[in-house]
Design a protein around this motif. Structure first.
Motif, PDB file in Angstrom:
ATOM      1  N   PRO A 245      35.618  38.133  27.049  1.00 34.25           N
ATOM      2  CA  PRO A 245      36.666  37.382  26.338  1.00 34.25           C
ATOM      3  C   PRO A 245      37.825  37.026  27.273  1.00 34.25           C
ATOM      4  CG  PRO A 245      36.036  39.381  25.137  1.00 34.25           C
ATOM      5  CD  PRO A 245      35.427  39.482  26.489  1.00 34.25           C
ATOM      6  N   HIS A 246      38.520  35.944  26.954  1.00 36.48           N
ATOM      7  CA  HIS A 246      39.727  35.597  27.701  1.00 36.48           C
ATOM      8  C   HIS A 246      40.726  36.755  27.567  1.00 36.48           C
ATOM      9  CE1 HIS A 246      37.733  31.817  27.553  1.00 36.48           C
ATOM     10  NE2 HIS A 246      38.135  31.482  26.347  1.00 36.48           N
ATOM     11  N   PHE A 247      41.510  36.989  28.619  1.00 40.18           N
ATOM     12  CA  PHE A 247      42.422  38.126  28.551  1.00 40.18           C
ATOM     13  C   PHE A 247      43.641  37.933  29.450  1.00 40.18           C
ATOM     14  CE2 PHE A 247      39.515  39.067  32.021  1.00 40.18           C
ATOM     15  CZ  PHE A 247      40.302  39.653  32.997  1.00 40.18           C
ATOM     16  N   ASP A 248      44.663  38.735  29.184  1.00 40.02           N
ATOM     17  CA  ASP A 248      45.860  38.791  30.014  1.00 40.02           C
ATOM     18  C   ASP A 248      45.654  39.867  31.074  1.00 40.02           C
ATOM     19  OD1 ASP A 248      47.128  36.865  28.472  1.00 40.02           O
ATOM     20  OD2 ASP A 248      47.987  38.360  27.120  1.00 40.02           O
ATOM     21  N   ALA A 249      45.857  39.508  32.337  1.00 36.70           N
ATOM     22  CA  ALA A 249      45.610  40.444  33.430  1.00 36.70           C
ATOM     23  C   ALA A 249      46.837  41.304  33.714  1.00 36.70           C
ATOM     24  CB  ALA A 249      45.211  39.685  34.688  1.00 36.70           C
ATOM     25  N   SER A 250      46.579  42.515  34.172  1.00 38.98           N
ATOM     26  CA  SER A 250      47.647  43.413  34.598  1.00 38.98           C
ATOM     27  C   SER A 250      48.072  43.058  36.030  1.00 38.98           C
ATOM     28  CB  SER A 250      47.162  44.859  34.574  1.00 38.98           C
ATOM     29  OG  SER A 250      46.117  45.040  35.524  1.00 38.98           O
ATOM     30  N   SER A 251      49.201  43.574  36.439  1.00 32.86           N
ATOM     31  CA  SER A 251      49.657  43.365  37.815  1.00 32.86           C
ATOM     32  C   SER A 251      48.645  43.912  38.814  1.00 32.86           C
ATOM     33  CB  SER A 251      51.009  44.051  38.030  1.00 32.86           C
ATOM     34  OG  SER A 251      51.995  43.480  37.204  1.00 32.86           O
ATOM     35  N   GLU A 252      48.020  45.040  38.456  1.00 35.05           N
ATOM     36  CA  GLU A 252      47.035  45.657  39.345  1.00 35.05           C
ATOM     37  C   GLU A 252      45.816  44.743  39.539  1.00 35.05           C
ATOM     38  OE1 GLU A 252      49.733  48.646  37.856  1.00 35.05           O
ATOM     39  OE2 GLU A 252      48.485  47.175  36.778  1.00 35.05           O
ATOM     40  N   LEU A 253      45.383  44.103  38.448  1.00 34.18           N
ATOM     41  CA  LEU A 253      44.234  43.218  38.564  1.00 34.18           C
ATOM     42  C   LEU A 253      44.590  41.958  39.357  1.00 34.18           C
ATOM     43  CD1 LEU A 253      41.279  42.811  37.856  1.00 34.18           C
ATOM     44  CD2 LEU A 253      42.000  41.653  35.755  1.00 34.18           C
ATOM     45  N   ILE A 254      45.778  41.423  39.141  1.00 35.60           N
ATOM     46  CA  ILE A 254      46.215  40.258  39.918  1.00 35.60           C
ATOM     47  C   ILE A 254      46.217  40.604  41.407  1.00 35.60           C
ATOM     48  CG2 ILE A 254      48.070  38.599  40.337  1.00 35.60           C
ATOM     49  CD1 ILE A 254      46.729  38.335  37.593  1.00 35.60           C
ATOM     50  N   SER A 255      46.739  41.762  41.739  1.00 35.92           N
ATOM     51  CA  SER A 255      46.772  42.198  43.141  1.00 35.92           C
ATOM     52  C   SER A 255      45.364  42.352  43.701  1.00 35.92           C
ATOM     53  CB  SER A 255      47.535  43.519  43.275  1.00 35.92           C
ATOM     54  OG  SER A 255      48.890  43.351  42.930  1.00 35.92           O
ATOM     55  N   TYR A 256      44.446  42.859  42.867  1.00 32.35           N
ATOM     56  CA  TYR A 256      43.057  43.007  43.305  1.00 32.35           C
ATOM     57  C   TYR A 256      42.458  41.645  43.661  1.00 32.35           C
ATOM     58  CZ  TYR A 256      38.007  43.194  42.866  1.00 32.35           C
ATOM     59  OH  TYR A 256      36.665  43.017  43.092  1.00 32.35           O
ATOM     60  N   TYR A 257      42.594  40.685  42.750  1.00 36.62           N
ATOM     61  CA  TYR A 257      42.043  39.361  43.021  1.00 36.62           C
ATOM     62  C   TYR A 257      42.706  38.719  44.239  1.00 36.62           C
ATOM     63  CZ  TYR A 257      39.224  39.094  38.757  1.00 36.62           C
ATOM     64  OH  TYR A 257      38.263  39.298  37.801  1.00 36.62           O
ATOM     65  N   ASN A 258      44.008  38.877  44.371  1.00 35.36           N
ATOM     66  CA  ASN A 258      44.703  38.305  45.525  1.00 35.36           C
ATOM     67  C   ASN A 258      44.223  38.924  46.837  1.00 35.36           C
ATOM     68  OD1 ASN A 258      46.222  36.495  44.064  1.00 35.36           O
ATOM     69  ND2 ASN A 258      48.052  37.765  44.002  1.00 35.36           N
ATOM     70  N   ASN A 259      44.073  40.237  46.851  1.00 31.59           N
ATOM     71  CA  ASN A 259      43.603  40.894  48.070  1.00 31.59           C
ATOM     72  C   ASN A 259      42.193  40.465  48.436  1.00 31.59           C
ATOM     73  OD1 ASN A 259      45.991  42.344  48.394  1.00 31.59           O
ATOM     74  ND2 ASN A 259      45.245  44.106  47.246  1.00 31.59           N
ATOM     75  N   LYS A 260      41.354  40.308  47.417  1.00 35.15           N
ATOM     76  CA  LYS A 260      39.990  39.855  47.673  1.00 35.15           C
ATOM     77  C   LYS A 260      39.987  38.425  48.189  1.00 35.15           C
ATOM     78  CE  LYS A 260      35.470  40.118  47.500  1.00 35.15           C
ATOM     79  NZ  LYS A 260      34.730  40.929  48.490  1.00 35.15           N
ATOM     80  N   LEU A 261      40.817  37.582  47.610  1.00 38.64           N
ATOM     81  CA  LEU A 261      40.903  36.194  48.047  1.00 38.64           C
ATOM     82  C   LEU A 261      41.352  36.106  49.505  1.00 38.64           C
ATOM     83  CD1 LEU A 261      41.967  33.100  46.184  1.00 38.64           C
ATOM     84  CD2 LEU A 261      43.307  33.659  48.205  1.00 38.64           C
ATOM     85  N   VAL A 262      42.323  36.918  49.878  1.00 42.87           N
ATOM     86  CA  VAL A 262      42.792  36.936  51.268  1.00 42.87           C
ATOM     87  C   VAL A 262      41.649  37.331  52.205  1.00 42.87           C
ATOM     88  CG1 VAL A 262      44.306  38.130  52.908  1.00 42.87           C
ATOM     89  CG2 VAL A 262      45.212  37.347  50.715  1.00 42.87           C
ATOM     90  N   SER A 263      40.875  38.328  51.812  1.00 37.39           N
ATOM     91  CA  SER A 263      39.777  38.792  52.665  1.00 37.39           C
ATOM     92  C   SER A 263      38.673  37.750  52.785  1.00 37.39           C
ATOM     93  CB  SER A 263      39.205  40.103  52.132  1.00 37.39           C
ATOM     94  OG  SER A 263      38.487  39.906  50.923  1.00 37.39           O
ATOM     95  N   GLU A 264      38.541  36.876  51.796  1.00 34.05           N
ATOM     96  CA  GLU A 264      37.498  35.850  51.806  1.00 34.05           C
ATOM     97  C   GLU A 264      37.959  34.557  52.466  1.00 34.05           C
ATOM     98  OE1 GLU A 264      34.322  36.060  50.793  1.00 34.05           O
ATOM     99  OE2 GLU A 264      34.574  38.172  50.239  1.00 34.05           O
ATOM    100  N   SER A 265      39.224  34.438  52.807  1.00 33.64           N
ATOM    101  CA  SER A 265      39.750  33.193  53.383  1.00 33.64           C
ATOM    102  C   SER A 265      39.272  33.012  54.821  1.00 33.64           C
ATOM    103  CB  SER A 265      41.278  33.194  53.341  1.00 33.64           C
ATOM    104  OG  SER A 265      41.799  34.203  54.191  1.00 33.64           O
ATOM    105  N   GLU A 266      39.330  31.777  55.296  1.00 35.41           N
ATOM    106  CA  GLU A 266      38.956  31.452  56.672  1.00 35.41           C
ATOM    107  C   GLU A 266      40.186  31.396  57.571  1.00 35.41           C
ATOM    108  OE1 GLU A 266      36.166  29.857  59.746  1.00 35.41           O
ATOM    109  OE2 GLU A 266      36.047  31.171  58.015  1.00 35.41           O
ATOM    110  N   GLU A 267      41.130  30.513  57.221  1.00 35.66           N
ATOM    111  CA  GLU A 267      42.342  30.348  58.026  1.00 35.66           C
ATOM    112  C   GLU A 267      43.617  30.349  57.186  1.00 35.66           C
ATOM    113  OE1 GLU A 267      42.169  27.347  61.372  1.00 35.66           O
ATOM    114  OE2 GLU A 267      40.424  26.697  60.210  1.00 35.66           O
ATOM    115  N   PHE A 268      43.576  29.670  56.035  1.00 34.82           N
ATOM    116  CA  PHE A 268      44.780  29.427  55.254  1.00 34.82           C
ATOM    117  C   PHE A 268      44.829  30.274  53.988  1.00 34.82           C
ATOM    118  CE2 PHE A 268      44.320  25.419  57.587  1.00 34.82           C
ATOM    119  CZ  PHE A 268      45.620  25.160  57.987  1.00 34.82           C
ATOM    120  N   ILE A 269      46.008  30.825  53.720  1.00 35.58           N
ATOM    121  CA  ILE A 269      46.328  31.435  52.426  1.00 35.58           C
ATOM    122  C   ILE A 269      47.516  30.660  51.875  1.00 35.58           C
ATOM    123  CG2 ILE A 269      46.947  33.546  51.202  1.00 35.58           C
ATOM    124  CD1 ILE A 269      45.968  35.023  53.806  1.00 35.58           C
ATOM    125  N   PHE A 270      47.500  30.354  50.579  1.00 36.26           N
ATOM    126  CA  PHE A 270      48.540  29.523  49.969  1.00 36.26           C
ATOM    127  C   PHE A 270      49.257  30.272  48.851  1.00 36.26           C
ATOM    128  CE2 PHE A 270      45.078  26.571  51.262  1.00 36.26           C
ATOM    129  CZ  PHE A 270      45.757  25.920  52.283  1.00 36.26           C
TER     130      PHE A 270
END
Length: 278
Positions: A245-270
């Motif tokens: 179901p659609h849901f509101d994320a916690s700060s911890e989950l936002i940080s998790y996704y952000n950290n994963k996104l950074v690790s998957e990036s090639e050169e640029f983070i925005f």
């Protein structure tokens, strides 16, 4: 002439901009710049002429992944052949124009998601179009192309393969693999909106869609797929084989996704702001 060709869609990045500028991190340097200056290279989508041997290798790789793939993908193989055989200005813009065409199809569907509206995906044509759009946004990037080059390079070290251009093959396979991903999204993917009402924005990168349940670059058919796509600083899209179901994320989950996104990036983070990139 579209000399600067973006491997991350500029329209996609607009929600992270202020006064038409975006905060970026590259090589540990943080700066604020125009979207024209990021995630782009001169003639990035120009495809060198595919030799008959290279085309045969591509077909063989596709056949090993899925023996039913080639008949389904003939139209996209034909696009690649035309792109590689074209000349002059047409060659420089052929695939760039194709990406623009797909972006124009995806744009109104993405705009609906901004409003939290997924009803349009109940129409099969919209679902198929948006699924392919997402597949192409995943595979069009510099990271995916480089990853494929790295994966396939050991296969072409023999003397008989000295005329094979691995970069050209990787470019072609990155383009064609959007079909595999799009087909999975359309047939098995479930869409979940993740609302971010915290004081931490979603970041994005030059690999804006990533799969944290499977290493896509390993190829084959994954047992599990779960894609994440931040679509604004306050809204993310999760695509999973599970119904969530659609849901509101916690700060911890936002940080998790952000950290994963950074690790998957090639050169640029925005980001929307400088502080979140420090």
């Amino acid at each position: 002439m579209k000399k600067n060709q973006h491997y991350v869609w500029r329209h996609y990045l607009k929600p992270w901009t202020k006064n038409d500028k975006i905060w970026c991190k590259r090589d540990e340097k943080i700066f604020n710049t125009s979207l024209n200056n990021v995630a782009q290279e001169n003639y990035f989508y120009v495809l060198e002429t595919l030799s008959s041997d290279e085309l045969a290798i591509i077909r063989n790789i596709l056949d090993k992944i899925d023996e039913t793939a080639i008949p389904v993908m003939e139209s996209n193989i034909d696009i690649l052949v035309k792109a590689s055989n074209s000349k002059g200005d047409e060659k420089k813009e052929y695939l760039e124009n194709y990406h623009t065409f797909i972006e124009n199809i995806g744009k109104p569907l993405l705009e609906s998601l901004y409003k939290g509206d997924l009803e349009m995906l109940n129409i099969q044509r919209n679902r198929d179009n948006f699924s392919y759009f997402l597949g192409l946004q995943y595979t069009r990037t510099k990271k995916i192309r480089h990853s494929l080059m790295k994966d396939f390079e050991p296969l072409f070290q023999k003397p008989e393969h000295k005329t094979i251009n691995i970069e050209t093959i990787s470019h072609a396979l990155a383009f064609l693999s959007a079909d595999f991903l799009g087909n999975w999204i359309s047939s098995d993917g479930n869409f979940t909106l993740i609302r971010n009402n915290t004081d931490i924005d979603f970041l994005t990168s030059d690999q804006p869609i990533y799969n944290h349940a499977f290493n896509f670059e390993s190829w084959g058919s994954p047992e599990q797929m779960e894609l994440f796509y931040p679509i604004t600083p306050s809204l993310g899209l999760l695509i999973s084989s599970k119904k969530i179901p659609h849901f509101d994320a916690s700060s911890e989950l936002i940080s998790y996704y952000n950290n994963k996104l950074v690790s998957e990036s090639e050169e640029f983070i925005f980001s929307t702001n400088e502080s979140q990139l420090k």
